[in-house]
Design a protein around this motif. Structure first.
Motif, PDB file in Angstrom:
ATOM      1  N   PRO A 149     -66.097 -78.960  30.677  1.00  0.00           N
ATOM      2  CA  PRO A 149     -66.824 -77.734  31.021  1.00  0.00           C
ATOM      3  C   PRO A 149     -67.301 -77.727  32.467  1.00  0.00           C
ATOM      4  CG  PRO A 149     -67.546 -78.570  28.894  1.00  0.00           C
ATOM      5  CD  PRO A 149     -66.646 -79.620  29.475  1.00  0.00           C
ATOM      6  N   GLY A 150     -67.121 -76.599  33.136  1.00  0.00           N
ATOM      7  CA  GLY A 150     -67.586 -76.432  34.505  1.00  0.00           C
ATOM      8  C   GLY A 150     -66.691 -77.046  35.558  1.00  0.00           C
ATOM      9  N   LYS A 151     -65.574 -77.667  35.154  1.00  0.00           N
ATOM     10  CA  LYS A 151     -64.704 -78.326  36.121  1.00  0.00           C
ATOM     11  C   LYS A 151     -63.764 -77.331  36.803  1.00  0.00           C
ATOM     12  CE  LYS A 151     -62.895 -81.850  38.275  1.00  0.00           C
ATOM     13  NZ  LYS A 151     -63.652 -82.534  39.331  1.00  0.00           N
ATOM     14  N   HIS A 152     -63.642 -77.476  38.115  1.00  0.00           N
ATOM     15  CA  HIS A 152     -62.732 -76.656  38.919  1.00  0.00           C
ATOM     16  C   HIS A 152     -61.871 -77.567  39.758  1.00  0.00           C
ATOM     17  CE1 HIS A 152     -61.978 -74.162  42.730  1.00  0.00           C
ATOM     18  NE2 HIS A 152     -61.149 -73.710  41.814  1.00  0.00           N
ATOM     19  N   LEU A 153     -60.564 -77.417  39.659  1.00  0.00           N
ATOM     20  CA  LEU A 153     -59.627 -78.132  40.519  1.00  0.00           C
ATOM     21  C   LEU A 153     -59.262 -77.190  41.655  1.00  0.00           C
ATOM     22  CD1 LEU A 153     -57.311 -79.712  37.792  1.00  0.00           C
ATOM     23  CD2 LEU A 153     -59.320 -80.723  38.911  1.00  0.00           C
ATOM     24  N   PRO A 154     -59.640 -77.503  42.875  1.00  0.00           N
ATOM     25  CA  PRO A 154     -59.455 -76.570  43.990  1.00  0.00           C
ATOM     26  C   PRO A 154     -57.982 -76.380  44.338  1.00  0.00           C
ATOM     27  CG  PRO A 154     -60.165 -78.703  44.794  1.00  0.00           C
ATOM     28  CD  PRO A 154     -60.256 -78.776  43.301  1.00  0.00           C
ATOM     29  N   PRO A 155     -57.681 -75.381  45.157  1.00  0.00           N
ATOM     30  CA  PRO A 155     -56.278 -75.125  45.521  1.00  0.00           C
ATOM     31  C   PRO A 155     -55.601 -76.363  46.103  1.00  0.00           C
ATOM     32  CG  PRO A 155     -57.663 -73.290  46.196  1.00  0.00           C
ATOM     33  CD  PRO A 155     -58.593 -74.370  45.737  1.00  0.00           C
ATOM     34  N   HIS A 156     -54.416 -76.652  45.594  1.00  0.00           N
ATOM     35  CA  HIS A 156     -53.641 -77.795  46.066  1.00  0.00           C
ATOM     36  C   HIS A 156     -52.182 -77.547  45.720  1.00  0.00           C
ATOM     37  CE1 HIS A 156     -54.577 -78.615  41.849  1.00  0.00           C
ATOM     38  NE2 HIS A 156     -53.537 -79.432  41.802  1.00  0.00           N
ATOM     39  N   ARG A 157     -51.298 -78.375  46.246  1.00  0.00           N
ATOM     40  CA  ARG A 157     -49.880 -78.278  45.946  1.00  0.00           C
ATOM     41  C   ARG A 157     -49.385 -79.587  45.374  1.00  0.00           C
ATOM     42  NH1 ARG A 157     -49.043 -75.269  51.108  1.00  0.00           N
ATOM     43  NH2 ARG A 157     -48.286 -77.195  52.042  1.00  0.00           N
ATOM     44  N   GLY A 158     -48.393 -79.505  44.524  1.00  0.00           N
ATOM     45  CA  GLY A 158     -47.789 -80.704  43.965  1.00  0.00           C
ATOM     46  C   GLY A 158     -46.966 -81.449  44.991  1.00  0.00           C
ATOM     47  N   PRO A 159     -46.516 -82.640  44.631  1.00  0.00           N
ATOM     48  CA  PRO A 159     -45.867 -83.507  45.608  1.00  0.00           C
ATOM     49  C   PRO A 159     -44.437 -83.144  45.979  1.00  0.00           C
ATOM     50  CG  PRO A 159     -45.958 -84.591  43.493  1.00  0.00           C
ATOM     51  CD  PRO A 159     -46.747 -83.338  43.355  1.00  0.00           C
ATOM     52  N   TYR A 160     -43.726 -82.377  45.092  1.00  0.00           N
ATOM     53  CA  TYR A 160     -42.289 -82.234  45.342  1.00  0.00           C
ATOM     54  C   TYR A 160     -41.722 -81.143  44.447  1.00  0.00           C
ATOM     55  CZ  TYR A 160     -37.336 -83.636  45.250  1.00  0.00           C
ATOM     56  OH  TYR A 160     -35.966 -83.642  45.312  1.00  0.00           O
ATOM     57  N   ASN A 161     -40.816 -80.324  44.991  1.00  0.00           N
ATOM     58  CA  ASN A 161     -40.307 -79.187  44.223  1.00  0.00           C
ATOM     59  C   ASN A 161     -39.070 -79.490  43.391  1.00  0.00           C
ATOM     60  OD1 ASN A 161     -38.146 -79.245  46.010  1.00  0.00           O
ATOM     61  ND2 ASN A 161     -38.455 -77.188  46.811  1.00  0.00           N
ATOM     62  N   GLY A 162     -38.750 -80.752  43.218  1.00  0.00           N
ATOM     63  CA  GLY A 162     -37.613 -81.131  42.372  1.00  0.00           C
ATOM     64  C   GLY A 162     -37.996 -81.307  40.917  1.00  0.00           C
ATOM     65  N   VAL A 163     -39.248 -81.023  40.583  1.00  0.00           N
ATOM     66  CA  VAL A 163     -39.712 -81.106  39.199  1.00  0.00           C
ATOM     67  C   VAL A 163     -40.442 -79.816  38.843  1.00  0.00           C
ATOM     68  CG1 VAL A 163     -39.945 -83.627  39.283  1.00  0.00           C
ATOM     69  CG2 VAL A 163     -41.911 -82.188  39.808  1.00  0.00           C
ATOM     70  N   LEU A 164     -40.518 -79.528  37.558  1.00  0.00           N
ATOM     71  CA  LEU A 164     -41.291 -78.409  37.043  1.00  0.00           C
ATOM     72  C   LEU A 164     -42.323 -78.948  36.060  1.00  0.00           C
ATOM     73  CD1 LEU A 164     -38.441 -75.805  36.413  1.00  0.00           C
ATOM     74  CD2 LEU A 164     -39.979 -75.958  38.392  1.00  0.00           C
ATOM     75  N   ARG A 165     -43.306 -78.131  35.737  1.00  0.00           N
ATOM     76  CA  ARG A 165     -44.423 -78.581  34.884  1.00  0.00           C
ATOM     77  C   ARG A 165     -44.573 -77.677  33.660  1.00  0.00           C
ATOM     78  NH1 ARG A 165     -49.266 -80.498  38.136  1.00  0.00           N
ATOM     79  NH2 ARG A 165     -47.727 -82.189  38.294  1.00  0.00           N
ATOM     80  N   LEU A 166     -44.835 -78.313  32.544  1.00  0.00           N
ATOM     81  CA  LEU A 166     -45.147 -77.605  31.301  1.00  0.00           C
ATOM     82  C   LEU A 166     -46.571 -77.925  30.875  1.00  0.00           C
ATOM     83  CD1 LEU A 166     -43.229 -77.059  28.052  1.00  0.00           C
ATOM     84  CD2 LEU A 166     -45.231 -78.546  27.937  1.00  0.00           C
ATOM     85  N   HIS A 167     -47.307 -76.895  30.478  1.00  0.00           N
ATOM     86  CA  HIS A 167     -48.580 -77.053  29.782  1.00  0.00           C
ATOM     87  C   HIS A 167     -48.416 -76.461  28.386  1.00  0.00           C
ATOM     88  CE1 HIS A 167     -51.558 -77.279  33.434  1.00  0.00           C
ATOM     89  NE2 HIS A 167     -50.756 -78.336  33.351  1.00  0.00           N
ATOM     90  N   LEU A 168     -48.804 -77.207  27.371  1.00  0.00           N
ATOM     91  CA  LEU A 168     -48.881 -76.689  26.008  1.00  0.00           C
ATOM     92  C   LEU A 168     -50.351 -76.641  25.626  1.00  0.00           C
ATOM     93  CD1 LEU A 168     -47.553 -75.860  23.288  1.00  0.00           C
ATOM     94  CD2 LEU A 168     -47.621 -78.297  22.667  1.00  0.00           C
ATOM     95  N   GLY A 169     -50.869 -75.439  25.380  1.00  0.00           N
ATOM     96  CA  GLY A 169     -52.275 -75.303  25.037  1.00  0.00           C
ATOM     97  C   GLY A 169     -52.591 -75.981  23.716  1.00  0.00           C
ATOM     98  N   LEU A 170     -53.565 -76.904  23.723  1.00  0.00           N
ATOM     99  CA  LEU A 170     -53.949 -77.628  22.509  1.00  0.00           C
ATOM    100  C   LEU A 170     -55.369 -77.285  22.080  1.00  0.00           C
ATOM    101  CD1 LEU A 170     -52.406 -81.119  23.357  1.00  0.00           C
ATOM    102  CD2 LEU A 170     -51.456 -79.343  21.860  1.00  0.00           C
ATOM    103  N   ILE A 171     -56.300 -77.354  23.013  1.00  0.00           N
ATOM    104  CA  ILE A 171     -57.669 -76.915  22.763  1.00  0.00           C
ATOM    105  C   ILE A 171     -58.025 -75.938  23.879  1.00  0.00           C
ATOM    106  CG2 ILE A 171     -60.099 -77.564  22.591  1.00  0.00           C
ATOM    107  CD1 ILE A 171     -59.255 -80.277  21.547  1.00  0.00           C
ATOM    108  N   VAL A 172     -58.170 -74.688  23.512  1.00  0.00           N
ATOM    109  CA  VAL A 172     -58.481 -73.640  24.492  1.00  0.00           C
ATOM    110  C   VAL A 172     -59.742 -72.916  24.021  1.00  0.00           C
ATOM    111  CG1 VAL A 172     -57.667 -71.597  25.698  1.00  0.00           C
ATOM    112  CG2 VAL A 172     -56.022 -73.360  25.005  1.00  0.00           C
ATOM    113  N   PRO A 173     -60.877 -73.248  24.617  1.00  0.00           N
ATOM    114  CA  PRO A 173     -62.150 -72.683  24.158  1.00  0.00           C
ATOM    115  C   PRO A 173     -62.325 -71.225  24.567  1.00  0.00           C
ATOM    116  CG  PRO A 173     -62.512 -74.071  26.073  1.00  0.00           C
ATOM    117  CD  PRO A 173     -61.058 -74.221  25.703  1.00  0.00           C
ATOM    118  N   GLU A 174     -63.236 -70.581  23.881  1.00  0.00           N
ATOM    119  CA  GLU A 174     -63.635 -69.211  24.225  1.00  0.00           C
ATOM    120  C   GLU A 174     -64.898 -69.263  25.082  1.00  0.00           C
ATOM    121  OE1 GLU A 174     -62.009 -66.554  23.657  1.00  0.00           O
ATOM    122  OE2 GLU A 174     -60.535 -67.181  22.164  1.00  0.00           O
ATOM    123  N   PRO A 175     -65.123 -68.250  25.899  1.00  0.00           N
ATOM    124  CA  PRO A 175     -64.232 -67.107  26.130  1.00  0.00           C
ATOM    125  C   PRO A 175     -63.089 -67.478  27.065  1.00  0.00           C
ATOM    126  CG  PRO A 175     -66.225 -66.870  27.441  1.00  0.00           C
ATOM    127  CD  PRO A 175     -66.422 -68.107  26.614  1.00  0.00           C
TER     128      PRO A 175
END
Length: 270
Positions: A149-175
């Motif tokens: 709670p309350g955590k913010h990851l500021p703007p940044h870029r990943g290390p390399y464009n030869g990979v892609l990322r997947l997120h699968l939502g597991l615990i997504v609180p409201e609101p």
């Protein structure tokens, strides 16, 4: 299904530069590698089989639907891991490069595999999760990503464009309106059981302004490329395993696991 951004593709960073600005001047060998990576990144844009959007339509990757079907079993294994959430490492404790964007326990991780390393102990705790990850072609990393709670990851870029990322939502609180991720100029709000795929070489940031913990399955996989990009991408990803950034992270992971499971054994014997 997430929307597709139309922002122009940014230049990627080199291995081990999670923040936009480097903390110190890199060594000569690192600068040479950075130059090579920058050239390969340009080639990757031309060789991509799936285009270069910030967010992808998951229909482009048919296996994503299979991962979504496994989410109840993955969520059940996550719940067991979270029993000892306070003992899980901050992301920066494993990957010191993450200290450019996070230096506290607000972003935690539970690693299953990364760059050829497999955490046999952690995989034994999450066999269904690991089995699901085997359905992903070109799997590079797999972990649980825990945003407090309350955590913010500021703007940044990943290390390399030869990979892609997947997120699968597991615990997504409201609101849900109070948490999300921005990639380039498009925002996405996680849903439990829904997969989202994006290119982390675009500038991105994430936040959780709810009073509860958010958790996703976090996976990096090889971007589908045509030759010669495919070959050079394979080569760079294998070279990355031997860089100090990756080696240090793996050593940190092994040290943390040794403590974590020794403590678990002590608790069982008391």
């Amino acid at each position: 299904m997430p929307p597709v951004a139309t922002a122009s593709k940014p230049a990627g960073q080199t291995f081990g530069t999670a923040g936009i600005k480097p903390m110190v001047r890199p060594r000569l060998t690192t600068r040479i590698l950075m130059g090579i990576v920058a050239q390969v990144e340009k080639l990757n844009l031309h060789c991509s089989k799936v285009g270069n959007p910030a967010f992808y339509d998951t229909a482009v990757f048919p296996w994503a639907r299979e991962i979504e079907k496994e989410w109840p079993a993955i969520r059940a294994e996550l719940e067991k891991v979270l029993v000892r959430k306070d003992d899980l490492p901050g992301f920066h404790e494993i990957s010191s490069d993450v200290a450019t964007i996070s230096t506290d326990a607000g972003w935690k991780t539970f690693l299953l595999a990364g760059y050829g390393f497999k955490s046999e102990n952690n995989i034994r705790q999450c066999p269904a999760t690991w089995a699901a990850c085997q359905k992903i072609p070109g799997l590079i990393t797999a972990m649980f990503s825990i945003l407090e709670p309350g955590k913010h990851l500021p703007p940044h870029r990943g290390p390399y464009n030869g990979v892609l990322r997947l997120h699968l939502g597991l615990i997504v609180p409201e609101p849900r309106e109070q948490l999300g991720i921005r990639v380039a100029d498009t925002e996405y709000r996680w849903r439990e059981g829904e997969a989202v795929i994006f290119d982390d070489a675009y500038e991105h940031e994430a936040w959780n302004n709810t009073p509860h913990t958010r958790v996703v399955l976090f996976v990096d996989f090889v971007k589908p490329l045509r030759f010669p990009g495919r070959f050079l991408n394979w080569l760079l990803l294998h070279i990355a395993v031997f860089t100090p950034f990756i080696r240090e992270g793996l050593d940190n992971q092994k040290a943390w696991e040794k403590r974590f499971y020794a403590e678990a054994e002590a608790l069982r014997n008391n």
